[in-house]
Design a protein around this motif. Structure first.
Motif, PDB file in Angstrom:
ATOM      1  N   THR A 113       0.826  -1.206   0.000  1.00 32.63           N
ATOM      2  CA  THR A 113       0.000   0.000   0.000  1.00 32.63           C
ATOM      3  C   THR A 113       0.864   1.262   0.000  1.00 32.63           C
ATOM      4  O   THR A 113       0.334   2.367  -0.005  1.00 32.63           O
ATOM      5  N   LEU A 114       2.177   1.081   0.006  1.00 35.84           N
ATOM      6  CA  LEU A 114       3.078   2.232   0.105  1.00 35.84           C
ATOM      7  C   LEU A 114       3.580   2.657  -1.271  1.00 35.84           C
ATOM      8  O   LEU A 114       3.589   1.865  -2.218  1.00 35.84           O
ATOM      9  N   SER A 115       4.018   3.890  -1.355  1.00 33.01           N
ATOM     10  CA  SER A 115       4.587   4.394  -2.610  1.00 33.01           C
ATOM     11  C   SER A 115       5.950   3.733  -2.857  1.00 33.01           C
ATOM     12  O   SER A 115       6.553   3.151  -1.948  1.00 33.01           O
ATOM     13  N   GLY A 116       6.425   3.841  -4.088  1.00 32.73           N
ATOM     14  CA  GLY A 116       7.725   3.276  -4.433  1.00 32.73           C
ATOM     15  C   GLY A 116       8.841   3.835  -3.574  1.00 32.73           C
ATOM     16  O   GLY A 116       9.722   3.095  -3.121  1.00 32.73           O
ATOM     17  N   GLY A 117       8.801   5.136  -3.333  1.00 31.04           N
ATOM     18  CA  GLY A 117       9.848   5.755  -2.519  1.00 31.04           C
ATOM     19  C   GLY A 117       9.828   5.234  -1.095  1.00 31.04           C
ATOM     20  O   GLY A 117      10.879   4.953  -0.493  1.00 31.04           O
ATOM     21  N   GLN A 118       8.613   5.079  -0.547  1.00 28.74           N
ATOM     22  CA  GLN A 118       8.505   4.547   0.818  1.00 28.74           C
ATOM     23  C   GLN A 118       9.000   3.109   0.876  1.00 28.74           C
ATOM     24  O   GLN A 118       9.663   2.699   1.839  1.00 28.74           O
ATOM     25  N   GLN A 119       8.709   2.333  -0.175  1.00 24.62           N
ATOM     26  CA  GLN A 119       9.179   0.946  -0.186  1.00 24.62           C
ATOM     27  C   GLN A 119      10.706   0.885  -0.267  1.00 24.62           C
ATOM     28  O   GLN A 119      11.340   0.056   0.385  1.00 24.62           O
ATOM     29  N   GLN A 120      11.303   1.774  -1.079  1.00 26.24           N
ATOM     30  CA  GLN A 120      12.769   1.776  -1.144  1.00 26.24           C
ATOM     31  C   GLN A 120      13.365   2.148   0.203  1.00 26.24           C
ATOM     32  O   GLN A 120      14.387   1.610   0.625  1.00 26.24           O
ATOM     33  N   ARG A 121      12.728   3.085   0.901  1.00 23.44           N
ATOM     34  CA  ARG A 121      13.200   3.434   2.240  1.00 23.44           C
ATOM     35  C   ARG A 121      13.112   2.212   3.155  1.00 23.44           C
ATOM     36  O   ARG A 121      14.012   1.967   3.964  1.00 23.44           O
ATOM     37  N   GLY A 122      12.034   1.449   2.995  1.00 24.88           N
ATOM     38  CA  GLY A 122      11.878   0.225   3.784  1.00 24.88           C
ATOM     39  C   GLY A 122      12.991  -0.775   3.490  1.00 24.88           C
ATOM     40  O   GLY A 122      13.519  -1.421   4.403  1.00 24.88           O
ATOM     41  N   ALA A 123      13.353  -0.882   2.218  1.00 27.91           N
ATOM     42  CA  ALA A 123      14.421  -1.819   1.849  1.00 27.91           C
ATOM     43  C   ALA A 123      15.755  -1.363   2.448  1.00 27.91           C
ATOM     44  O   ALA A 123      16.570  -2.180   2.879  1.00 27.91           O
ATOM     45  N   ILE A 124      15.958  -0.058   2.499  1.00 25.99           N
ATOM     46  CA  ILE A 124      17.186   0.460   3.106  1.00 25.99           C
ATOM     47  C   ILE A 124      17.161   0.211   4.619  1.00 25.99           C
ATOM     48  O   ILE A 124      18.173  -0.182   5.211  1.00 25.99           O
ATOM     49  N   ALA A 125      15.979   0.385   5.227  1.00 32.95           N
ATOM     50  CA  ALA A 125      15.846   0.092   6.662  1.00 32.95           C
ATOM     51  C   ALA A 125      16.159  -1.382   6.943  1.00 32.95           C
ATOM     52  O   ALA A 125      16.831  -1.712   7.918  1.00 32.95           O
ATOM     53  N   ARG A 126      15.680  -2.260   6.070  1.00 33.96           N
ATOM     54  CA  ARG A 126      15.962  -3.695   6.243  1.00 33.96           C
ATOM     55  C   ARG A 126      17.468  -3.955   6.223  1.00 33.96           C
ATOM     56  O   ARG A 126      17.992  -4.742   7.027  1.00 33.96           O
ATOM     57  N   ALA A 127      18.168  -3.264   5.325  1.00 31.33           N
ATOM     58  CA  ALA A 127      19.631  -3.428   5.262  1.00 31.33           C
ATOM     59  C   ALA A 127      20.300  -2.920   6.546  1.00 31.33           C
ATOM     60  O   ALA A 127      21.274  -3.502   7.019  1.00 31.33           O
ATOM     61  N   ILE A 128      19.749  -1.833   7.105  1.00 30.74           N
ATOM     62  CA  ILE A 128      20.319  -1.293   8.347  1.00 30.74           C
ATOM     63  C   ILE A 128      20.073  -2.266   9.496  1.00 30.74           C
ATOM     64  O   ILE A 128      20.966  -2.544  10.302  1.00 30.74           O
ATOM     65  N   VAL A 129      18.851  -2.800   9.567  1.00 33.65           N
ATOM     66  CA  VAL A 129      18.519  -3.773  10.608  1.00 33.65           C
ATOM     67  C   VAL A 129      19.439  -4.982  10.505  1.00 33.65           C
ATOM     68  O   VAL A 129      19.914  -5.522  11.506  1.00 33.65           O
ATOM     69  N   GLN A 130      19.707  -5.360   9.291  1.00 31.94           N
ATOM     70  CA  GLN A 130      20.581  -6.513   9.031  1.00 31.94           C
ATOM     71  C   GLN A 130      22.022  -6.222   9.435  1.00 31.94           C
ATOM     72  O   GLN A 130      22.831  -7.124   9.542  1.00 31.94           O
ATOM     73  N   ASP A 131      22.323  -4.936   9.661  1.00 28.51           N
ATOM     74  CA  ASP A 131      23.688  -4.520   9.959  1.00 28.51           C
ATOM     75  C   ASP A 131      24.607  -4.779   8.768  1.00 28.51           C
ATOM     76  O   ASP A 131      25.761  -5.176   8.909  1.00 28.51           O
TER      77      ASP A 131
END
Ligand code: ADP
Ligand code: ADP
Length: 252
Positions: A160-178
């Motif tokens: 339900t999120l925009s493309g930009g929000q999803q990319q931010r989510g993918a970057i957050a996932r990478a940060i969580v992953q360390d």
């Protein structure tokens, strides 16, 4: 120790993407070498078919078939050794955060859960699978979502999120992953220019503040110059420029 070492990597596709054999030899990468010694932002540029995506996927340990040679290491751990996928590639891959052009989040899951998937590799199996995150893990996820500016969307489904929000989510996932290095394959190609710039700025922020190395394929040279500090230009599978982003002149 270098974040990424690519040594004399060549890659020949012996079967085309549609399963047929190509006429002649299709050498997608030809003796490619480079090193990322400190957390930099490297843009991979070059015309369509020049091997950018093949190089990025090779670094990610995502190309397992076909004829390869050369060595790839991430954080000192082998991804590829003498052309073969390293036996402990899963371990080595934990240092890599992957971001794709088509927002590779799980659409039906919340943004929170998608970002929390970054914990999975560290948790071993079912606890993460069932979303049984510890309090500390949940806080790390919220910190990462806040860091990239989408904490308010945590409970929304990714689709339900925009493309930009999803990319931010993918970057957050990478940060969580360390993740120590983010590999981003055309991360802004599907975004409008304003959103694309914001996502590029976020990659700059993650690089400078969190010391995460970034390797990003881009087809816009001006983005590479503006947002990256080093450019690797490929042509027919060969590196034809490797140097400072502001040193690239003309239209390679
Ligand atoms: P770029 O990302 O710069 O567009 P690619 O790495 O996708 O370049 O492609 C490099 C070359 O390898 C091209 O000639 C392309 O057609 C070929 N190629 C890419 N992927 C495959 C594949 N899965 N099977 C066969 N050939 C491929
Ligand atoms: P494994 O088999 O070890 O689970 P995968 O090959 O499924 O590994 O992929 C590992 C990671 O790479 C996953 O986070 C996945 O989303 C990502 N990934 C897989 N294929 C691609 C791709 N084509 N582009 C970008 N990321 C990808």
């Amino acid at each position: 120790q270098p974040l990424v070492e690519v040594s004399a990597v060549s890659k020949t596709y012996t079967i085309k993407a549609d399963g047929t054999k190509p006429r002649g030899v299709l050498k997608a990468l030809n003796n490619v070498s480079f090193t990322m010694d400190k957390p930099e932002r490297i843009a991979l540029i070059g015309p369509s078919g020049s091997g950018k995506s093949t190089l990025l996927r090779s670094i990610g340990g995502l190309l397992i078939d076909d004829a390869s040679s050369g060595d790839i290491k991430v954080m000192g751990q082998a991804i590829q050794s003498k052309g073969r996928l390293a036996p402990n590639v899963r371990q080595a891959r934990m240092n890599l955060g992957m971001i794709a052009q088509q927002f590779n989040l799980v659409g039906r899951l919340s943004l929170f859960t998608n970002a929390a998937l970054g914990h999975l590799g560290k948790m071993g199996g079912l606890r993460g699978f069932f979303g049984l995150w510890s309090k500390a893990e949940k806080m790390a996820v919220m910190r990462a979502l806040d860091h990239v500016g989408v904490a308010a969307k945590a409970n929304q489904r990714a689709n339900t999120l925009s493309g930009g929000q999803q990319q931010r989510g993918a970057i957050a996932r990478a940060i969580v992953q360390d993740a120590k290095v983010i590999l981003a394959d055309e991360p802004v190609a599907s975004l409008d220019p304003v959103t694309a710039r914001k996502v590029m700025e976020l990659l700059v922020k993650v690089n400078t503040e969190d010391k995460v190395g970034v390797i990003v394929t881009l087809h816009q040279v001006d983005y590479a110059k503006r947002y990256c500090d080093r450019i690797l230009a490929l042509k027919d599978g060969v590196i034809v420029y490797d140097g400072p982003a502001n040193g690239l002149s003309g239209d390679t």
